[in-house]
Design an enzyme around this catalytic site. Structure first.
Site, short mmCIF file in Angstrom:
data_model
loop_
_atom_site.label_atom_id
_atom_site.label_comp_id
_atom_site.label_asym_id
_atom_site.label_seq_id
_atom_site.Cartn_x
_atom_site.Cartn_y
_atom_site.Cartn_z
N ASP A 10 54.00 58.78 27.32
CA ASP A 10 54.19 59.85 28.28
C ASP A 10 55.65 59.84 28.73
O ASP A 10 56.36 58.84 28.57
CB ASP A 10 53.24 59.63 29.47
CG ASP A 10 53.30 60.77 30.46
OD1 ASP A 10 53.44 61.93 30.04
OD2 ASP A 10 53.22 60.49 31.68
N ASP A 12 57.05 61.69 32.06
CA ASP A 12 57.20 61.60 33.51
C ASP A 12 56.43 60.40 34.05
O ASP A 12 55.24 60.23 33.78
CB ASP A 12 56.69 62.88 34.19
CG ASP A 12 57.53 64.09 33.81
OD1 ASP A 12 58.76 63.99 33.90
OD2 ASP A 12 56.95 65.12 33.42
#
Length: 254
Positions: A10, A12
């Site tokens: 991922d 963020d």
């Protein structure tokens, strides 16, 4: 970490926090690149193209090839191409989504679309939302790039795709098909892009309800990092667990 040959991560909360790089993230990505380990950085945000994100990340000190960035917009485009090649869609979204659809020869139109596709945008228009509702009530299929109801913005949180999709669902009585995490479809599409097997791949994320569950349901091992929204204590509230927990990506041994 034995047997891990590929990395999905991922963005963020794992590599960046808003417009700030997570300490150790640049060195982690450099280790992956120096050792030529296949990896993809995933984001549910459909607003930007991979090239846009490459430039934004480079500005804060994270050197990532655009080919190593995979967005929910790209996953949505690949899904639509597999379902109805060269179809027609009414789109509410930004260049990340419209570019992905144009690249698979989709026609973006407000004339009898086969799909209504909702993605991230900072300029939601009541008129366009009304038009989307009418198309769906007339039979257009309802797709949303991701289910996130809120996201970070200048000055605080802002409504995201899931919030607007919920508004349209309330008006039509029809729920969208969400492409992005936690739908395992996005993970499997990313694995195909890497030509990787799930048993040799790990998913790195900061959210139990999207990153970890989508990794688990896709047959991947998972690493929860504590630089985002989840604390170590919160992990115990969930009926599933990550394979490993690390303070940050700086603590992941490759």
């Amino acid at each position: 970490m034995e047997g891990v040959k590929n990395y999905l991560s991922d963005m963020d909360g794992v590599l960046v926090r808003g417009s700030t790089i997570v300490p150790g993230a640049a060195e982690f990505v450099k280790r992956l690149r120096d050792q030529e380990i296949p990896f993809l950085i995933l984001t549910n945000n459909s607003q930007y193209t991979p090239r846009d994100l490459q430039v934004r990340l480079a500005y804060i000190g994270l050197d990532v090839p655009k080919e190593s960035i995979f967005t929910s917009a790209l996953a949505t485009a690949q899904f639509l191409h597999s379902q109805r090649p060269s179809g027609r869609a009414y789109v509410i979204g930004e260049s990340g989504l419209t570019t992905a659809l144009h690249d698979i020869d989709y026609i973006i139109t407000d004339q009898d679309p086969e799909y209504v596709v909702i993605g991230e945008t900072t300029t939601y228009s009541f008129q366009r939302i009304t038009q989307a509702i009418r198309f769906i009530m007339n039979g257009a299929r309802f797709i949303a790039t991701n289910p996130d109801p809120m996201g970070p913005g200048e000055g605080g949180t802002v409504p995201a795709t899931g919030a607007v999709a919920a508004l349209i669902s309330a008006a039509t009585g029809i729920k969208p098909y969400y492409i992005g995490k936690p739908n395992p479809l996005m993970m499997r599409t990313a694995l195909r892009k890497l030509n990787a097997h799930s048993e040799e791949t790990v998913m790195i994320g900061d959210r139990m309800d999207t990153d970890m569950i989508s990794g688990i349901e896709s047959g991947l091992r998972t690493i929860l990092v504590l630089t985002g929204v989840t604390s170590r204590e919160q992990v115990e509230r969930f009926p599933y667990r990550p394979t490993w927990i690390r303070d940050s990506v700086a603590d992941i041994e490759i």
